[in-house]
Design an enzyme around this catalytic site. Structure first.
Site, PDB file in Angstrom:
ATOM      1  N   ILE A 184      22.700  30.503  18.574  1.00 37.65           N
ATOM      2  CA  ILE A 184      21.856  30.814  19.744  1.00 37.65           C
ATOM      3  C   ILE A 184      21.987  32.303  19.987  1.00 37.65           C
ATOM      4  O   ILE A 184      23.108  32.787  20.228  1.00 37.65           O
ATOM      5  CB  ILE A 184      22.347  30.062  21.010  1.00 37.65           C
ATOM      6  CG1 ILE A 184      22.570  28.574  20.717  1.00 37.65           C
ATOM      7  CG2 ILE A 184      21.372  30.252  22.180  1.00 37.65           C
ATOM      8  CD1 ILE A 184      23.826  28.031  21.335  1.00 37.65           C
ATOM      9  N   HIS A 185      20.886  33.037  19.877  1.00 41.66           N
ATOM     10  CA  HIS A 185      20.974  34.480  20.105  1.00 41.66           C
ATOM     11  C   HIS A 185      19.717  35.098  20.688  1.00 41.66           C
ATOM     12  O   HIS A 185      19.708  36.263  21.047  1.00 41.66           O
ATOM     13  CB  HIS A 185      21.296  35.208  18.784  1.00 41.66           C
ATOM     14  CG  HIS A 185      20.130  35.282  17.852  1.00 41.66           C
ATOM     15  ND1 HIS A 185      19.703  34.218  17.093  1.00 41.66           N
ATOM     16  CD2 HIS A 185      19.256  36.285  17.576  1.00 41.66           C
ATOM     17  CE1 HIS A 185      18.649  34.562  16.380  1.00 41.66           C
ATOM     18  NE2 HIS A 185      18.342  35.810  16.649  1.00 41.66           N
ATOM     19  N   ARG A 186      18.627  34.336  20.789  1.00 42.81           N
ATOM     20  CA  ARG A 186      17.360  34.936  21.187  1.00 42.81           C
ATOM     21  C   ARG A 186      17.405  35.410  22.647  1.00 42.81           C
ATOM     22  O   ARG A 186      17.962  34.730  23.514  1.00 42.81           O
ATOM     23  CB  ARG A 186      16.213  33.945  20.986  1.00 42.81           C
ATOM     24  CG  ARG A 186      15.844  33.734  19.517  1.00 42.81           C
ATOM     25  CD  ARG A 186      15.394  35.038  18.886  1.00 42.81           C
ATOM     26  NE  ARG A 186      15.011  34.865  17.505  1.00 42.81           N
ATOM     27  CZ  ARG A 186      13.754  34.667  17.101  1.00 42.81           C
ATOM     28  NH1 ARG A 186      12.776  34.599  17.969  1.00 42.81           N
ATOM     29  NH2 ARG A 186      13.494  34.552  15.821  1.00 42.81           N
TER      30      ARG A 186
END
Ligand code: UD1
Ligand code: UDP
Length: 363
Positions: A204-206
């Protein structure tokens, strides 16, 4: 023909690697211009080393910053290098700020632009990636679409068909070229105390997910629910943006194993051995589809609709109950979908199209 390859982030290095390999094999004249958008060893250098790529001839070292600051610095630096080097064509890949800056700097200098991975659309303009890919496509002279669907999207936006080439996605080439080598990394499972098919992998990085405290918190709660319900550990290699936000927001994930970002081979190995992957990454939606590993996407839309159509992926959004529900469905799915992203020869097709187009510029 002289080609400038402009890149700057983890996925661009990985997805350009098959094109670079092909250029080297053919002995083409090219150079790599690195924007410096990613600079931490684990997001940058490790991929050059592992993929056996020569370093960049230029690194602009722009580093991190707001969108305008980062893109502006890139435009200035890229223009300077392109004026000095006068390449016949500039190649950009994907949808990052580096992609946009490279395409924009080149088109203003009247240098033809080739966009690798053209024609993807989420139709969500609140995402920086959507703006970047849209503008890069409309600056480009050669649009390397990964699928027929992306070609039709480009035609629908009025882009002339003679500029569009369906090549497949270079992510397939990279995966095929490295999966066997990744098999040699099985010690990573042991090191993390994991058993094949008995763990979940998460990334998860957006921006839209991790820069919003409540939304990031809900996603982490969803992962906690999933881990408790299925009794499998969840391993999450944490991107620096997410790490920074987790600290800033005081989020303390439960039942999730946080680890450093992984090198490509270790990540591929974990991806291929995971029972299921939860992600907001574009590249990971594609790779899980190719590897026939079920994927649950922690977003409300995707620019990779092919994954939904073949059945490898479901959109869960960011609510915990929905995440749990979609995981349950995906775990019950038969893993026999086809790979819609090509045959692993995108890199050589791109090289051939370029050499055909620019051969008169050889001297
Ligand atoms: C960028 C892309 C995103 C892509 C991702 C791939 C844009 C708008 N976004 O997001 O589409 O999915 O790369 O991983 O281009 N940082 C480090 N070390 C680094 C780089 C960044 O610590 O080497 C930290 C900094 O705190 C920085 C933050 O990560 O502020 C975000 O970096 P940035 O380049 O703005 O975007 P990404 O989130 O990496
Ligand atoms: N990846 C990696 N290590 C990790 C997480 C991802 O090597 O810890 C690779 C993954 O195999 C894929 C690419 O990074 O090829 C995806 O990049 P990312 O998720 O950062 O960006 P996106 O695809 O969302 O733009």
């Amino acid at each position: 023909m002289k080609v400038s390859i402009i890149l700057g982030t983890r996925p661009e290095i990985i997805k350009f690697s098959p094109v670079i390999r092909e250029f080297e094999r053919l002995g083409l004249d090219f150079f790599i211009l690195h924007s410096g958008q990613h600079y931490s060893y684990s997001l940058d250098r490790v991929f050059f080393e592992q993929l056996g790529l020569l370093g960049a001839q230029y690194n602009l070292d722009v580093g991190s910053g707001s969108h305008g600051l980062q893109t502006g610095k890139m435009l200035i630096g890229i223009e300077d290098v392109l004026k000095r080097e006068c390449p016949d064509v500039v190649l950009v890949q994907g949808d990052t700020n580096t992609t946009l800056a490279g395409a924009l700097a080149a088109v203003k200098l009247h240098i033809p632009v080739g966009h690798v991975e053209a024609g993807l659309r989420s139709y969500d303009r609140s995402m920086p990636e959507e703006i970047n890919r849209l503008l890069a496509d409309h600056c480009s002279d050669l649009l390397f679409a990964p699928t027929e669907k992306s070609k039709w999207i480009l035609l629908g936006e009025g882009i002339s068909g003679d500029k569009i080439f369906v090549t497949g996605n270079t992510v397939v080439d990279a995966l095929y070229q490295n999966l066997k080598i990744a098999e040699g990394r099985r010690d990573v499972l042991k090191r993390l105390g994991l058993e094949e098919q008995k763990f979940f992998l998460a990334t998860i990085h957006r921006q839209e997910n991790v820069d919003d405290k409540d939304r990031f918190g809900r996603i982490l709660d969803g992962l906690d629910l999933v881990s408790r319900k299925f009794g499998f550990p969840i391993v999450y290699p944490v991107h620096p943006r997410a790490e920074k936000r987790m600290k800033q927001f005081g989020l303390r994930p439960r039942n999730i194993r946080l680890i450093e970002p992984l090198d490509y081979l270790s990540f591929l190995l974990l991806e291929s051995c995971a029972r299921l992957v939860l992600t907001d990454s574009g590249g990971v939606q594609e790779e899980t589809c190719i590897l026939r590993v079920p994927c649950v996407t922690l977003r409300y839309n995707t620019e990779r609709p092919e994954t939904l159509e073949v059945g490898s992926n479901l959109l869960a959004g960011t609510e915990p109950e929905s995440i749990l529900e979609k995981v349950e469905i995906m775990l019950g799915r038969k893993r026999d979908w086809p790979n819609p992203f090509g045959d692993g020869k995108a890199g050589s097709r791109i090289a051939r199209i370029l050499t055909d187009r620019f051969k008169e510029n050889d001297c």
